[in-house]
Design a protein around this motif. Structure first.
Motif, mmCIF file in Angstrom:
data_model
loop_
_atom_site.group_PDB
_atom_site.id
_atom_site.type_symbol
_atom_site.label_atom_id
_atom_site.label_comp_id
_atom_site.label_asym_id
_atom_site.label_seq_id
_atom_site.Cartn_x
_atom_site.Cartn_y
_atom_site.Cartn_z
ATOM 1 N N LEU A 259 0.777 -1.153 0.030
ATOM 2 C CA LEU A 259 -0.076 0.142 -0.014
ATOM 3 C C LEU A 259 0.900 1.067 -0.037
ATOM 4 C CD1 LEU A 259 -2.894 -0.614 2.553
ATOM 5 C CD2 LEU A 259 -3.384 -0.212 0.063
ATOM 6 N N LYS A 260 0.537 2.435 -0.623
ATOM 7 C CA LYS A 260 0.918 3.759 -0.634
ATOM 8 C C LYS A 260 0.054 4.406 -0.129
ATOM 9 C CE LYS A 260 5.147 2.450 -1.697
ATOM 10 N NZ LYS A 260 6.376 2.505 -0.977
ATOM 11 N N PHE A 261 0.334 5.654 0.429
ATOM 12 C CA PHE A 261 -0.686 6.566 0.856
ATOM 13 C C PHE A 261 -0.182 7.918 0.626
ATOM 14 C CE2 PHE A 261 -0.990 3.029 3.944
ATOM 15 C CZ PHE A 261 -2.281 2.947 4.054
ATOM 16 N N VAL A 262 -0.836 8.777 -0.213
ATOM 17 C CA VAL A 262 -0.308 9.844 -1.018
ATOM 18 C C VAL A 262 -1.222 11.123 -0.461
ATOM 19 C CG1 VAL A 262 0.185 11.025 -2.940
ATOM 20 C CG2 VAL A 262 0.593 8.726 -2.969
ATOM 21 N N PRO A 263 -0.791 12.107 -0.149
ATOM 22 C CA PRO A 263 -1.573 13.375 0.405
ATOM 23 C C PRO A 263 -2.443 13.870 -0.940
ATOM 24 C CG PRO A 263 0.934 13.499 1.019
ATOM 25 C CD PRO A 263 0.747 12.340 0.063
ATOM 26 N N PHE A 264 -3.402 14.527 -0.263
ATOM 27 C CA PHE A 264 -4.005 15.362 -1.333
ATOM 28 C C PHE A 264 -3.423 16.851 -1.806
ATOM 29 C CE2 PHE A 264 -7.881 12.677 -0.430
ATOM 30 C CZ PHE A 264 -8.370 12.728 -1.689
ATOM 31 N N SER A 265 -3.371 17.102 -3.114
ATOM 32 C CA SER A 265 -3.010 18.532 -3.396
ATOM 33 C C SER A 265 -3.791 19.441 -2.896
ATOM 34 C CB SER A 265 -2.607 18.649 -4.808
ATOM 35 O OG SER A 265 -3.875 18.365 -5.618
ATOM 36 N N GLU A 266 -3.540 20.934 -2.929
ATOM 37 C CA GLU A 266 -4.149 21.783 -2.110
ATOM 38 C C GLU A 266 -5.542 22.090 -3.148
ATOM 39 O OE1 GLU A 266 -3.872 23.303 0.611
ATOM 40 O OE2 GLU A 266 -1.911 23.142 1.077
ATOM 41 N N PRO A 267 -6.644 22.338 -2.559
ATOM 42 C CA PRO A 267 -6.951 22.494 -0.896
ATOM 43 C C PRO A 267 -7.160 20.933 -0.547
ATOM 44 C CG PRO A 267 -8.991 22.808 -2.323
ATOM 45 C CD PRO A 267 -7.741 22.558 -3.300
ATOM 46 N N ILE A 268 -6.265 20.601 0.532
ATOM 47 C CA ILE A 268 -6.623 19.257 1.302
ATOM 48 C C ILE A 268 -7.578 19.169 1.987
ATOM 49 C CG2 ILE A 268 -5.357 17.678 2.774
ATOM 50 C CD1 ILE A 268 -2.744 19.316 2.247
ATOM 51 N N PRO A 269 -8.503 18.135 1.685
ATOM 52 C CA PRO A 269 -9.569 17.643 2.244
ATOM 53 C C PRO A 269 -9.450 17.342 3.808
ATOM 54 C CG PRO A 269 -9.294 16.032 0.576
ATOM 55 C CD PRO A 269 -8.412 17.289 0.621
ATOM 56 N N THR A 270 -10.358 17.878 4.663
ATOM 57 C CA THR A 270 -10.120 17.301 6.162
ATOM 58 C C THR A 270 -11.563 17.090 6.702
ATOM 59 O OG1 THR A 270 -10.355 19.846 6.843
ATOM 60 C CG2 THR A 270 -8.051 18.876 6.295
ATOM 61 N N ARG A 271 -11.442 16.428 7.931
ATOM 62 C CA ARG A 271 -12.539 16.410 8.783
ATOM 63 C C ARG A 271 -12.335 16.864 10.048
ATOM 64 N NH1 ARG A 271 -13.527 10.014 10.312
ATOM 65 N NH2 ARG A 271 -11.648 9.631 11.184
ATOM 66 N N ARG A 272 -13.062 17.820 10.797
ATOM 67 C CA ARG A 272 -13.184 18.115 12.235
ATOM 68 C C ARG A 272 -13.969 17.295 13.097
ATOM 69 N NH1 ARG A 272 -16.057 22.289 15.234
ATOM 70 N NH2 ARG A 272 -14.651 23.657 16.236
ATOM 71 N N VAL A 273 -12.726 16.800 14.015
ATOM 72 C CA VAL A 273 -13.460 15.806 15.238
ATOM 73 C C VAL A 273 -13.696 16.587 16.375
ATOM 74 C CG1 VAL A 273 -12.631 13.837 16.133
ATOM 75 C CG2 VAL A 273 -12.224 13.859 13.946
ATOM 76 N N VAL A 274 -14.788 16.214 17.066
ATOM 77 C CA VAL A 274 -15.303 17.053 18.132
ATOM 78 C C VAL A 274 -15.601 15.897 19.123
ATOM 79 C CG1 VAL A 274 -16.131 18.834 16.842
ATOM 80 C CG2 VAL A 274 -17.768 17.095 17.497
#
Length: 306
Positions: A259-274
Motif C-alpha cells: 500500500l502507498k498513501f499519498v497526500p491530496f494537493s491543495e486544497p487538502i480535504p479534512t474532517r473536524r473531530v469533536v
C-alpha cells in the motif's frame, strides 16, 4: 409516578419494542408493560400506540418521554454531585465513538486514561453517528467522539482535532510515486467506499462527488465498490481492486509493502473531530480529563484544536 416507570417509558421509546426494552431494563416484559399501563392510567394519556409488533410514540408521548429523560438526567446529576464531593472523576465514563475513529484512537486513548485517571474507566460504544446521537439523547452515553458536521441535537461540543485525508493506492499504481494527488485525478479510478451509514463515506463523496452516482457507464468512472470497514477496504486496495480515501490517523505505523498513501494537493480535504455531550451532563471534570487524555495521544499528522 416513579423513576423506574420513567426509565421504562424512555427504554420503550428508544427500542420501539416492549420485549427489547424489558431486556434493556433487566425486567420481565409483563413487569414493564404493567408499570407503563399504570403510568398511562395515572396520567390519563396514551404514551404509546401498540399495533402488533410495532410500537410508536404518540405526539403527546414524545413530550412526556423527553421530560422523563430530563428528570432521569437530573436524578443522575444528584448522584454525580455526591460523587464529585469525594472524587470528581470517580466512576465510569460512557463514551461513544464512530467506526472510522475508534480503531485508530482508542488503543492509545485507553492507555492514557488508565495511566492518568484509573478511577474513571471508559465504557466504550462504537457505532454510526446517528445511533450515537440517539444514545446521547436518551442518556445511554455520557459523551461521544464524532466528526462534523452532524445533525444539531442541542449538544455541547468541544473541538479536538482537524484531520487531513489521504489517498490509498496499490503499491504498483501509476500514481503511487506522486508527492500529491488532486481529487480531479481520482475520477478515472475505481473507488472503494464505505457502505451507507458511515459518515466518512459522505466526507469522501464531498471530495469526489462523481462517485455518488454509482453508475458503471458514467463518464470517467468504471465502477465503485463498497466495504464494511476501512481496514477491509485497505486490504482490497492492496490486492489491486481500486483506490480509496482514508483519514490520516488510519495510516499504519509501519510502511506496508503493498500500500502507498499519498497526500491530496491543495486544497487538502479534512474532517473536524469533536467531543459532544448533553448540556445537562454535570461531570465537567470528566469531560476535561477525557480531552486531556486525547491530547496526550500522538495524533500524527493532525492539527490539534483548542
Amino acid at each position: 409516578m416513579t423513576l423506574t416507570e420513567l426509565r421504562y417509558i424512555v427504554a420503550v421509546a428508544r427500542e420501539r419494542h416492549f420485549g427489547r426494552a424489558a431486556e434493556a431494563c433487566f425486567v420481565s416484559q409483563p413487569t414493564l408493560s404493567v408499570a407503563i399501563k399504570k403510568l398511562e392510567e395515572e396520567l390519563d394519556v396514551k404514551i404509546f400506540e401498540r399495533g402488533g409488533s410495532e410500537v410508536s410514540v404518540t405526539p403527546l408521548g414524545e413530550e412526556i418521554v423527553r421530560q422523563a429523560q430530563s428528570v432521569l438526567d437530573q436524578a443522575g446529576a444528584i448522584k454525580e454531585i455526591a460523587k464529585r464531593g469525594k472524587d470528581p472523576l470517580a466512576g465510569a465514563l460512557r463514551l461513544g465513538i464512530i467506526y472510522t475513529i475508534g480503531p485508530y484512537l482508542l488503543p492509545e486513548l485507553v492507555r492514557h486514561t488508565i495511566e492518568k485517571y484509573p478511577q474513571m474507566p471508559l465504557m466504550l460504544q462504537e457505532n454510526f453517528t446517528v445511533k450515537l446521537l440517539d444514545m446521547l439523547r436518551t442518556g445511554e452515553l455520557d459523551c461521544a467522539i464524532l466528526a462534523d458536521p452532524f445533525p444539531d441535537a442541542g449538544l455541547a461540543t468541544a473541538p479536538l482535532y482537524e484531520e487531513p485525508f489521504m489517498v490509498a493506492l496499490p503499491a504498483g499504481h501509476a500514481l503511487a510515486s506522486r508527492t500529491s494527488i488532486s481529487a480531479e485525478e481520482l475520477k478515472a479510478e475505481t473507488m472503494l467506499l464505505l457502505g451507507n451509514g458511515h459518515c466518512f463515506r459522505d466526507h469522501v463523496l464531498e471530495v469526489c462527488p462523481e462517485f455518488a452516482r454509482f453508475s458503471s457507464d458514467a463518464e470517467g468512472i468504471r465502477k465503485s465498490f463498497e466495504g464494511s470497514s476501512l481496514e477491509t477496504i485497505k486490504h482490497m486496495v492492496a490486492s489491486g481492486m481500486g483506490v480509496t480515501v482514508v483519514p490520516r490517523l488510519s495510516l499504519p505505523r509501519e510502511p506496508s509493502p503493498h500500500l502507498k498513501f499519498v497526500p491530496f494537493s491543495e486544497p487538502i480535504p479534512t474532517r473536524r473531530v469533536v467531543l459532544a455531550w448533553r448540556r445537562s451532563f454535570t461531570r465537567y471534570e470528566a469531560i476535561a480529563a477525557l480531552r486531556n487524555a486525547i491530547y496526550a495521544c500522538e495524533l500524527d499528522g493532525v492539527k490539534r484544536l483548542s
